[in-house]
Scaffold this motif. Structure first.
Motif, PDB file in Angstrom:
ATOM      1  N   LEU A   1       0.810  -1.010   0.121  1.00 28.24           N
ATOM      2  CA  LEU A   1       0.088   0.112  -0.042  1.00 28.24           C
ATOM      3  C   LEU A   1       0.915   1.429  -0.018  1.00 28.24           C
ATOM      4  O   LEU A   1       0.511   2.199  -0.714  1.00 28.24           O
ATOM      5  N   SER A   2       1.976   1.223   0.680  1.00 27.50           N
ATOM      6  CA  SER A   2       2.844   2.452   0.610  1.00 27.50           C
ATOM      7  C   SER A   2       3.434   2.614  -0.735  1.00 27.50           C
ATOM      8  O   SER A   2       3.840   3.806  -0.838  1.00 27.50           O
ATOM      9  N   THR A   3       3.768   1.823  -1.426  1.00 22.45           N
ATOM     10  CA  THR A   3       4.216   1.921  -2.814  1.00 22.45           C
ATOM     11  C   THR A   3       3.248   2.803  -3.538  1.00 22.45           C
ATOM     12  O   THR A   3       3.349   3.711  -4.350  1.00 22.45           O
ATOM     13  N   LEU A   4       2.049   2.378  -3.595  1.00 21.19           N
ATOM     14  CA  LEU A   4       0.959   2.841  -4.423  1.00 21.19           C
ATOM     15  C   LEU A   4       0.572   4.158  -3.750  1.00 21.19           C
ATOM     16  O   LEU A   4      -0.057   5.045  -4.524  1.00 21.19           O
ATOM     17  N   THR A   5       0.635   4.463  -2.584  1.00 21.20           N
ATOM     18  CA  THR A   5       0.577   5.727  -2.056  1.00 21.20           C
ATOM     19  C   THR A   5       1.393   6.701  -1.828  1.00 21.20           C
ATOM     20  O   THR A   5       1.776   7.701  -0.996  1.00 21.20           O
ATOM     21  N   LYS A   6       2.648   6.385  -2.488  1.00 25.74           N
ATOM     22  CA  LYS A   6       3.891   7.048  -2.182  1.00 25.74           C
ATOM     23  C   LYS A   6       4.068   8.695  -2.604  1.00 25.74           C
ATOM     24  O   LYS A   6       4.521   9.430  -1.880  1.00 25.74           O
ATOM     25  N   TYR A   7       3.248   9.122  -3.689  1.00 26.14           N
ATOM     26  CA  TYR A   7       2.990  10.370  -4.024  1.00 26.14           C
ATOM     27  C   TYR A   7       1.544  10.813  -3.650  1.00 26.14           C
ATOM     28  O   TYR A   7       0.924  10.304  -4.369  1.00 26.14           O
ATOM     29  N   PRO A   8       1.439  11.468  -2.561  1.00 22.51           N
ATOM     30  CA  PRO A   8       0.073  11.427  -2.069  1.00 22.51           C
ATOM     31  C   PRO A   8      -0.766  12.419  -2.926  1.00 22.51           C
ATOM     32  O   PRO A   8      -2.129  12.304  -2.835  1.00 22.51           O
ATOM     33  N   ASP A   9      -0.268  13.134  -3.894  1.00 19.37           N
ATOM     34  CA  ASP A   9      -1.081  13.628  -4.873  1.00 19.37           C
ATOM     35  C   ASP A   9      -1.325  13.126  -5.926  1.00 19.37           C
ATOM     36  O   ASP A   9      -2.100  13.622  -7.013  1.00 19.37           O
ATOM     37  N   SER A  10      -0.954  11.820  -6.172  1.00 17.56           N
ATOM     38  CA  SER A  10      -1.172  11.020  -7.481  1.00 17.56           C
ATOM     39  C   SER A  10      -2.543  10.343  -7.479  1.00 17.56           C
ATOM     40  O   SER A  10      -3.346  10.240  -6.501  1.00 17.56           O
ATOM     41  N   MET A  11      -3.294  10.224  -8.716  1.00 15.38           N
ATOM     42  CA  MET A  11      -4.419   9.333  -8.899  1.00 15.38           C
ATOM     43  C   MET A  11      -4.282   8.060  -7.903  1.00 15.38           C
ATOM     44  O   MET A  11      -5.310   7.576  -7.344  1.00 15.38           O
ATOM     45  N   LEU A  12      -3.130   7.408  -7.995  1.00 16.12           N
ATOM     46  CA  LEU A  12      -3.013   6.030  -7.241  1.00 16.12           C
ATOM     47  C   LEU A  12      -3.073   6.105  -5.977  1.00 16.12           C
ATOM     48  O   LEU A  12      -4.031   5.283  -5.112  1.00 16.12           O
ATOM     49  N   ALA A  13      -2.610   7.203  -5.371  1.00 13.02           N
ATOM     50  CA  ALA A  13      -2.594   7.458  -3.827  1.00 13.02           C
ATOM     51  C   ALA A  13      -4.154   7.724  -3.674  1.00 13.02           C
ATOM     52  O   ALA A  13      -4.611   7.381  -2.651  1.00 13.02           O
ATOM     53  N   GLY A  14      -4.984   8.470  -4.499  1.00  9.99           N
ATOM     54  CA  GLY A  14      -6.080   8.912  -4.341  1.00  9.99           C
ATOM     55  C   GLY A  14      -6.888   7.549  -4.374  1.00  9.99           C
ATOM     56  O   GLY A  14      -8.062   7.323  -3.587  1.00  9.99           O
ATOM     57  N   MET A  15      -6.702   6.678  -5.258  1.00 12.82           N
ATOM     58  CA  MET A  15      -7.716   5.111  -5.419  1.00 12.82           C
ATOM     59  C   MET A  15      -7.294   4.479  -4.078  1.00 12.82           C
ATOM     60  O   MET A  15      -8.232   3.806  -3.486  1.00 12.82           O
ATOM     61  N   PHE A  16      -5.938   4.248  -3.582  1.00 13.25           N
ATOM     62  CA  PHE A  16      -5.727   3.466  -2.447  1.00 13.25           C
ATOM     63  C   PHE A  16      -5.772   4.237  -1.069  1.00 13.25           C
ATOM     64  O   PHE A  16      -5.307   3.731  -0.306  1.00 13.25           O
ATOM     65  N   SER A  17      -6.358   5.243  -1.032  1.00 14.83           N
ATOM     66  CA  SER A  17      -6.649   5.985   0.238  1.00 14.83           C
ATOM     67  C   SER A  17      -8.048   6.168   0.558  1.00 14.83           C
ATOM     68  O   SER A  17      -8.774   6.482   1.544  1.00 14.83           O
ATOM     69  N   GLY A  18      -8.775   5.662  -0.557  1.00 20.18           N
ATOM     70  CA  GLY A  18     -10.520   5.763  -0.426  1.00 20.18           C
ATOM     71  C   GLY A  18     -11.321   6.828  -1.249  1.00 20.18           C
ATOM     72  O   GLY A  18     -12.268   7.208  -0.886  1.00 20.18           O
ATOM     73  N   ARG A  19     -10.222   7.808  -1.467  1.00 17.60           N
ATOM     74  CA  ARG A  19     -10.781   9.044  -2.366  1.00 17.60           C
ATOM     75  C   ARG A  19     -11.517   8.790  -3.379  1.00 17.60           C
ATOM     76  O   ARG A  19     -12.374   9.372  -4.096  1.00 17.60           O
ATOM     77  N   HIS A  20     -11.040   7.550  -4.421  1.00 18.78           N
ATOM     78  CA  HIS A  20     -11.684   7.348  -5.502  1.00 18.78           C
ATOM     79  C   HIS A  20     -12.097   5.795  -5.530  1.00 18.78           C
ATOM     80  O   HIS A  20     -11.293   4.908  -4.895  1.00 18.78           O
ATOM     81  N   PRO A  21     -12.984   5.379  -6.142  1.00 20.40           N
ATOM     82  CA  PRO A  21     -13.578   3.999  -5.886  1.00 20.40           C
ATOM     83  C   PRO A  21     -12.486   3.017  -6.743  1.00 20.40           C
ATOM     84  O   PRO A  21     -12.205   3.619  -7.761  1.00 20.40           O
ATOM     85  N   VAL A  22     -12.211   1.827  -6.143  1.00 13.83           N
ATOM     86  CA  VAL A  22     -11.435   0.867  -7.005  1.00 13.83           C
ATOM     87  C   VAL A  22     -12.139  -0.631  -7.009  1.00 13.83           C
ATOM     88  O   VAL A  22     -12.697  -1.123  -5.969  1.00 13.83           O
ATOM     89  N   ALA A  23     -12.654  -0.627  -8.190  1.00  9.54           N
ATOM     90  CA  ALA A  23     -13.287  -2.098  -8.584  1.00  9.54           C
ATOM     91  C   ALA A  23     -12.561  -3.320  -8.226  1.00  9.54           C
ATOM     92  O   ALA A  23     -11.193  -3.077  -8.064  1.00  9.54           O
ATOM     93  N   LYS A  24     -13.109  -4.238  -7.918  1.00 10.05           N
ATOM     94  CA  LYS A  24     -12.357  -5.497  -7.585  1.00 10.05           C
ATOM     95  C   LYS A  24     -12.867  -6.747  -8.629  1.00 10.05           C
ATOM     96  O   LYS A  24     -13.889  -6.561  -8.968  1.00 10.05           O
ATOM     97  N   ASP A  25     -11.917  -7.557  -8.788  1.00  8.63           N
ATOM     98  CA  ASP A  25     -12.293  -8.609  -9.797  1.00  8.63           C
ATOM     99  C   ASP A  25     -12.898  -9.826  -8.814  1.00  8.63           C
ATOM    100  O   ASP A  25     -13.242  -9.437  -7.830  1.00  8.63           O
TER     101      ASP A  25
END
Length: 103
Positions: free
Chosen positions: A20-44
């Motif tokens: 999780l820390s890799t995906l959220t390394k840059y707090p202003d990125s879309m990836l950080a937004g997705m994996f902080s709960g700010r944006h929805p992320v679908a699951k398979d």
């Protein structure tokens, strides 16, 4: 939404695992937004978080987040597009510093 410390991903059909820390390394990125709960992320169907991009390109994005390495020159153009899409402004800069501007 609470995310686990280790994230299983399905990226365009390629299964990847990262922190999780890799995906959220840059707090202003879309990836950080997705994996902080700010944006929805679908699951398979297997419970992996799904990102609808090419996994063979995305792995280079992950490697930059992990080690700050740039992709091979033959992948640099594609990776730059992904970096821009995901709001990872340091990756295009690193690519330009390594290879010059690649359109």
């Amino acid at each position: 939404m609470e995310f686990p410390a280790v994230i299983d991903l399905n990226v365009g059909g390629r299964h990847l695992t990262t922190c999780l820390s890799t995906l959220t390394k840059y707090p202003d990125s879309m990836l950080a937004g997705m994996f902080s709960g700010r944006h929805p992320v679908a699951k398979d169907k297997d419970g992996r978080y799904f990102i609808d991009v090419d996994g063979d390109v995305f792995v280079h994005v992950l490697n930059f987040l992990r080690f700050e390495t740039v992709p091979p020159v033959k992948r640099a153009k594609e990776v730059r597009k992904y970096a821009e899409y995901f709001g990872l402004r340091y990756l295009p800069k690193a690519i330009s510093e390594s290879y010059g501007y690649i359109k």
